[in-house]
Design a protein around this motif. Structure first.
Motif, mmCIF file in Angstrom:
data_model
loop_
_atom_site.group_PDB
_atom_site.id
_atom_site.type_symbol
_atom_site.label_atom_id
_atom_site.label_comp_id
_atom_site.label_asym_id
_atom_site.label_seq_id
_atom_site.Cartn_x
_atom_site.Cartn_y
_atom_site.Cartn_z
ATOM 1 N N GLN A 21 -2.495 2.831 12.675
ATOM 2 C CA GLN A 21 -3.793 2.870 11.995
ATOM 3 C C GLN A 21 -4.823 1.917 12.619
ATOM 4 O OE1 GLN A 21 -3.853 3.141 7.674
ATOM 5 N NE2 GLN A 21 -1.792 4.008 7.642
ATOM 6 N N HIS B 238 -3.254 -1.777 -1.960
ATOM 7 C CA HIS B 238 -4.162 -0.618 -1.854
ATOM 8 C C HIS B 238 -3.349 0.670 -2.022
ATOM 9 C CE1 HIS B 238 -8.128 0.889 -0.373
ATOM 10 N NE2 HIS B 238 -7.442 1.833 0.258
ATOM 11 N N TYR C 151 -5.496 -6.843 6.919
ATOM 12 C CA TYR C 151 -4.942 -5.543 6.558
ATOM 13 C C TYR C 151 -3.601 -5.402 7.260
ATOM 14 C CZ TYR C 151 -9.605 -4.247 4.849
ATOM 15 O OH TYR C 151 -10.798 -4.185 4.156
ATOM 16 N N GLY D 84 0.770 -1.240 0.000
ATOM 17 C CA GLY D 84 0.000 0.000 0.000
ATOM 18 C C GLY D 84 0.802 1.292 0.000
HETATM 19 N N1 ARG Z 1 -6.715 -0.532 2.925
HETATM 20 C C1 ARG Z 1 -5.722 0.184 3.382
HETATM 21 N N2 ARG Z 1 -5.982 1.298 4.021
HETATM 22 N N3 ARG Z 1 -4.451 -0.258 3.226
HETATM 23 C C2 ARG Z 1 -3.293 0.417 3.673
HETATM 24 C C3 ARG Z 1 -2.870 1.581 2.813
HETATM 25 C C4 ARG Z 1 -1.682 2.291 3.402
HETATM 26 C C5 ARG Z 1 -1.599 3.752 3.088
HETATM 27 N N4 ARG Z 1 -1.430 4.005 1.678
HETATM 28 C C6 ARG Z 1 -0.437 4.359 3.861
HETATM 29 O O1 ARG Z 1 0.595 4.627 3.291
HETATM 30 O O2 ARG Z 1 -0.561 4.561 5.047
#
Ligand code: ARG
Length: 547
Positions: A335, A154, A329, A117
């Motif tokens: 998060q 993602h 995830y 991601g």
């Molecule tokens: N489904 C999700 N939110 N996946 C993780 C994505 C992580 C996000 N792009 C980051 O850099 O923090």
């Protein structure tokens, strides 16, 4: 054959008879015997009898098929010693099986693993490195166990920054003329202009609006940014030997058309509240420090959709379209609340049925030698590529440097932080990746010299027995790692296996032995190499034939 579950099955009926209800025998490896159960200790209070007596009663009544000896020690532990025949039989069965005796799961699930991601036009950072390494190990492990794994990357490819980034790209010569090259420098230059230049800021805002309304030039600029970033990320994955490919990108932009339905669906269920112009959901059970309910912002006051809205749409998609039974995830621990709230809202909205598991697989930070968040000498965040350069340039082969980084990441409980210490992770002794790789290569070299292949195993010496138990502990280690999404359970087991092999190697001559003993020892060595190979494959660490 799984020895723990075999012993479990031997003891469980006796325990149930003694206690009057089912009791988990809690079989553990033991330094005093092959295995140990502390179940009698747990029953003492309930039965009002000394645990030693309860243990003796169990020992007397146990089904001893495959068990050479049951003794009671200490305050009431049951020590279990297996018969040599059982061990030999289990080893021979594992050796005869390509899958080392580990059967695929009886009920395969469709498991969506969301990992890596990274964000477009930004360098991957160390958090993405951890997600990529841990997620890949989990995806490999579930797949090997027979699950249907869907990898999802993602990608952060949508949102307000794309106004500023697109506009900056245009200033530099536009969509086809310019390569964004150094992602960090590109992003920072755009950022500086955005922070200091009013005109640029206005243009950036208009660019977002144009992009969202489908303006062709804006879309072109955006596509260019995404395409160049994807190429960069794929290079990193190739370098890392990670199983994420071009088809696994499923960026945030892909959910844009679903966002209206997300809002409508939540509104219909009465789950949306307006708060300072924003549309928020307040899932039950989430409160801030002050006791006030915590909002999950679905639509911002300016009408834009954010990270949470996209994740809600993604849940709908993964359950509804991909048919997920389980969604993992793999994202850093900061998060945690975000995901808990997204899952809670999705459950309230009916998008996440009770039988679908959604789990945030959190992890800690990578720290520098000073014990703080890893920073470069200049004080910036460390670029992932630089980290890989450091490890690979110091190793004799890139695969060793990469293996070292991966093992350092995977060998500790993922929830904890760990210190990025290239010297320590590259050491060829100790709990390191190179140690596993050397152990494997050493066995391969043994076979190059042996002139004959492995034969049927008969365990006699204590070092052989210890190695045999480590080999037979592979299956429970893989299953435990899968059950708790904790690759360290496998990593730590493999290290123990490599140590058991080196003790065996010191104490039990292999090439100098003769006849059946030699063949049996080669059999143990071969099974060790194959187990290490499979285990390292599951962790994503390359096993080299020769170092
Ligand atoms: N489904 C999700 N939110 N996946 C993780 C994505 C992580 C996000 N792009 C980051 O850099 O923090």
């Amino acid at each position: 054959m799984n020895l723990e579950s075999l012993l479990h099955d031997r003891l469980a009926p006796v325990l149930e008879a003694v206690a009057g209800h089912p009791v988990d025998p809690a079989i553990r490896a033991s330094p005093h015997a092959d295995f140990q159960s502390g179940a009698a200790l747990g029953l003492a209070r309930e039965l009002g009898r000394p645990p030693v007596r309860i243990a003796a009663e169990i020992a007397a009544a146990a089904d001893l098929d495959g068990i050479a000896e049951v003794t009671v020690s200490g305050p009431g532990f049951l020590n279990l010693v297996l018969t040599g025949d059982l061990i030999d039989g289990a080893l021979r069965a594992a050796a005869a099986d390509e899958r080392l005796g580990v059967a695929p799961v009886a009920a395969p699930e469709r498991i969506v693993v969301d990992y890596s991601g990274p964000n477009v036009a930004k360098e991957m950072h160390v958090g993405h490195l951890r997600s990529t390494i841990i997620g890949d190990a989990l995806a490999r492990t579930y797949e090997w166990l027979g699950h249907d794994v869907i990898r999802v990357n993602h990608l952060g490819d949508w949102g307000t920054p794309f106004g500023m980034l697109g506009e900056h790209l245009l200033d530099l010569g536009g969509a086809d003329g310019h390569s964004i090259g150094d992602l960090t420098a590109f992003y920072q230059a755009a950022r500086v202009k955005f922070d200091t230049d009013d005109d640029f800021r206005t243009r950036a805002r208009l660019r977002v609006v144009a992009l969202q309304s489908g303006d062709p030039l804006s879309r072109d600029l955006w596509r260019q940014l995404v395409a160049q970033s994807e190429r960069y990320f794929l290079d990193v994955y190739a370098r890392l030997g990670v199983t994420l490919g071009p088809d696994d990108f499923a960026g945030e932009s892909g959910y844009q058309d679903d966002l209206a339905a997300v809002v409508a669906g939540l509104a219909e269920k009465g789950l949306l509240t307006e708060s300072d112009g924003a549309l928020c959901a307040f899932p039950a059970g989430f409160t801030g420090r002050d006791g006030a309910p915590l909002p999950l912002i679905v639509r911002k006051a300016d009408g834009g959709f954010g990270y949470a809205a996209t994740d809600l749409a993604a849940v709908r998609h993964r359950v509804g379209k991909l048919g997920a039974d389980r969604m993992l995830y793999v994202v850093g621990s900061p998060q945690r609340i975000h995901f808990q709230m997204v899952f809670a809202v999705a459950r309230e909205a009916g998008w996440l049925p009770g039988d679908v598991v959604a789990e945030h697989i959190g992890f800690g930070s990578i720290l520098g030698a000073d014990g703080r968040m890893l920073k470069s000498r200049a004080g910036d965040t460390v670029k992932l590529a630089e980290l890989l350069d450091e490890a690979t340039s110091r190793a004799s082969e890139p695969a060793i440097g990469i293996g070292a980084i991966k093992y350092a990441d995977l060998s500790g409980d993922r929830r904890g932080d760990y210190v990025f210490d290239a010297d320590r992770m590259l050491a060829s002794t100790g709990n390191t990746g190179p140690y596993l790789q050397y152990a494997y290569a050493r066995i391969r070299s043994l076979f190059r010299k042996a002139g004959s292949g492995p034969g049927p195993v008969t365990v006699t010496e204590p070092a052989e027995r210890a190695l045999a138990l480590a080999l037979l502990g592979f299956e429970p280690a893989v299953r435990a790692a899968a059950a708790s999404a904790e690759p360290h359970r496998l990593a730590v087991h493999l290290h123990g296996l490599a140590v058991a092999f080196s003790v065996f190697w010191e104490r039990c001559p292999v090439l100098r032995a003769e006849g059946e003993v030699r063949a049996s020892r080669l059999g143990l060595a071969d099974l060790t190499a194959r187990t290490l190979h499979t285990g390292m494959f599951l962790l994503g660490i390359e096993a080299l034939d020769q170092i």
